[in-house]
Design a protein around this motif. Sequence first.
Motif, PDB file in Angstrom:
ATOM      1  N   ASP A 251       0.831  -1.194   0.000  1.00 43.18           N
ATOM      2  CA  ASP A 251       0.000   0.000   0.000  1.00 43.18           C
ATOM      3  C   ASP A 251       0.870   1.249   0.000  1.00 43.18           C
ATOM      4  O   ASP A 251       1.882   1.320   0.703  1.00 43.18           O
ATOM      5  N   PHE A 252       0.467   2.253  -0.761  1.00 41.04           N
ATOM      6  CA  PHE A 252       1.255   3.476  -0.888  1.00 41.04           C
ATOM      7  C   PHE A 252       1.417   4.201   0.447  1.00 41.04           C
ATOM      8  O   PHE A 252       2.492   4.696   0.766  1.00 41.04           O
ATOM      9  N   GLN A 253       0.353   4.265   1.265  1.00 46.18           N
ATOM     10  CA  GLN A 253       0.400   5.020   2.502  1.00 46.18           C
ATOM     11  C   GLN A 253       1.042   4.243   3.646  1.00 46.18           C
ATOM     12  O   GLN A 253       1.750   4.803   4.471  1.00 46.18           O
ATOM     13  N   GLY A 254       0.768   2.957   3.746  1.00 44.99           N
ATOM     14  CA  GLY A 254       1.205   2.210   4.915  1.00 44.99           C
ATOM     15  C   GLY A 254       0.274   2.487   6.083  1.00 44.99           C
ATOM     16  O   GLY A 254      -0.827   3.023   5.923  1.00 44.99           O
ATOM     17  N   PRO A 255       0.678   2.132   7.311  1.00 52.29           N
ATOM     18  CA  PRO A 255      -0.204   2.289   8.477  1.00 52.29           C
ATOM     19  C   PRO A 255      -0.752   3.705   8.609  1.00 52.29           C
ATOM     20  O   PRO A 255      -0.078   4.685   8.288  1.00 52.29           O
ATOM     21  N   ASN A 256      -1.991   3.804   9.117  1.00 56.00           N
ATOM     22  CA  ASN A 256      -2.655   5.103   9.246  1.00 56.00           C
ATOM     23  C   ASN A 256      -1.929   6.051  10.184  1.00 56.00           C
ATOM     24  O   ASN A 256      -2.034   7.271  10.072  1.00 56.00           O
ATOM     25  N   SER A 257      -1.136   5.522  11.115  1.00 57.34           N
ATOM     26  CA  SER A 257      -0.459   6.348  12.112  1.00 57.34           C
ATOM     27  C   SER A 257       0.972   6.717  11.714  1.00 57.34           C
ATOM     28  O   SER A 257       1.652   7.428  12.460  1.00 57.34           O
ATOM     29  N   ARG A 258       1.424   6.271  10.571  1.00 54.72           N
ATOM     30  CA  ARG A 258       2.800   6.558  10.152  1.00 54.72           C
ATOM     31  C   ARG A 258       2.934   8.002   9.688  1.00 54.72           C
ATOM     32  O   ARG A 258       2.013   8.597   9.136  1.00 54.72           O
ATOM     33  N   PHE A 259       4.136   8.590   9.892  1.00 49.58           N
ATOM     34  CA  PHE A 259       4.451   9.927   9.404  1.00 49.58           C
ATOM     35  C   PHE A 259       4.991   9.827   7.976  1.00 49.58           C
ATOM     36  O   PHE A 259       5.747   8.899   7.663  1.00 49.58           O
ATOM     37  N   SER A 260       4.638  10.786   7.123  1.00 45.75           N
ATOM     38  CA  SER A 260       5.158  10.755   5.749  1.00 45.75           C
ATOM     39  C   SER A 260       5.200  12.147   5.142  1.00 45.75           C
ATOM     40  O   SER A 260       4.797  12.347   3.999  1.00 45.75           O
ATOM     41  N   VAL A 261       5.697  13.124   5.891  1.00 42.01           N
ATOM     42  CA  VAL A 261       5.797  14.500   5.402  1.00 42.01           C
ATOM     43  C   VAL A 261       7.231  14.765   4.966  1.00 42.01           C
ATOM     44  O   VAL A 261       8.186  14.366   5.630  1.00 42.01           O
ATOM     45  N   ARG A 262       7.398  15.464   3.837  1.00 38.52           N
ATOM     46  CA  ARG A 262       8.716  15.781   3.295  1.00 38.52           C
ATOM     47  C   ARG A 262       8.826  17.289   3.049  1.00 38.52           C
ATOM     48  O   ARG A 262       8.700  17.757   1.919  1.00 38.52           O
TER      49      ARG A 262
END
Length: 495
Positions: A251-262
């Motif tokens: 899945d592109f996002q991964g877990p709902n609680s993961r951080f993914s800001v750049r």
Amino acid sequence: MPLTVVLLCGAARMGAQDAGSTADEAMRKLQTRMDELRSQMVQIQAELDAMRGQNKLSDAVKDVKPVPVSVQTGAIERTLPPLPPSVPLSAEQQRAAMGKQTADYETFSEDSEAEARLYNAPLEATYPGFFVLPGTQTMLRINGRIMSDFIFDPRPAGVTDAFIPASIPIPQGSSTNNFSAGVRQSRVSTDFRAPVRSWGTARMFMQFDFFGSNGATTPRLRHFYAQINNILVGQTSTNFLDSDATPDSLDFQGPNSRFSVRPPQARYSFLIGRGMSGSVSVEQPSSDIRFSVNGSAVAPITPAPDGALKFRYEAERGHVQVSSIFRELAARLPNGGPQESAFGWGMNASGAVRVYGRDNMVYQVAYGNGISRYVNDTRGFGLDAAPRAEMDLTLKALPLFAPFIGYQHYWTRSVRSNAMFGFVQLQNTAFQPGNTFHKSTYSSGNIIWNSFGSLDFGAEFLYGWVEQKDGAKANAPRIQFSGRYTFVRLHSASM
């Protein structure tokens, strides 16, 4: 008699010429040997330069052999010892930069490739896919992947090509099947490395994917940064994030609680000692605030940059990281109203550990006020802060709890499975309407097969659940099949 004299003189001249020719031939042979020795010395020096900075020199080249035609994988592979213009790292610097578990941990997304590391230490000791630009001391790797996703939703699940439980519609309505396919997770990257005198090694990394806005397959910039020694400027993952604790998900996002800001940022990293390091950054702010007063929307304001601080301990069997974020959130009320502000902060403990054999466990436990912008499930919903009540429009940074855990198990050297679970809970205010996001869960399991070389296939089942402030709930499953072909095969030594 005259004839005898002539013959004797001719013989003397020929003897002298033969002696001169013999001397010239000996000099030519010596010069040839000298040239060969010089060539060998240059080659040996180049190999020594390539090995400098490695924690275990023998490990750097033991697997580097010409690739027989019968076992070629189709990926870009280096078949000779590397010639990197590397700057020597001490054993302590190498230990703090990366342990064996970090170097060997493999995920379908390969986000660890883009991670900015202490002293620009390479993720792979043998520099796979790198080549030296002619006439320079700069190394370059051109990498990328072609990835196709085939997604089936038995009932509405919100966003079609990234599993975001917060987007599951409430109420869901009729159970309508939906199938979609896409290549938006495909990526292209370039990685430059060069020596900078006594400063150390410089790195410039750039990466695009095709996750354009509104479902388009237009290029989107993910990473674009330069790092000289431990000074970084550019756009890359926030210092609040731990890329090496990313679960192995299709899945592109991964877990709902993961951080993914750049965000764009400036960062400085430093060695503490005994496997410990730290980094501090100043990052682009974003007040993710959205609400209306008497039908008029407020205007978010960013009075100050976000500041992040991170400490990390790296060991051979894994790492532990503790990071924090500090923010000033603000919004101007409509119709000439005043500016309201609130202080935001967050703490994140994360890491990865080699459990048994080649199995790995990754985890994150995050908590803070006003950190919704950083979390997969809450980003973009305007949930960093909200007024306290209808009659009290002062801003409150909303408390949020965001843990996840993932386990990776290898069935064989080429087949592995992963199980993941994530949870997000937001504390709402009395001002927010009943249909505001309150909490969600994310769970998934997959199986991934490295068929050969750079070609991988995977199947994943996902299930999400979401609840609003007023107690209304919804859930949705998803089935995803993915295929991926990578230009440069990373982690090949571990396979």
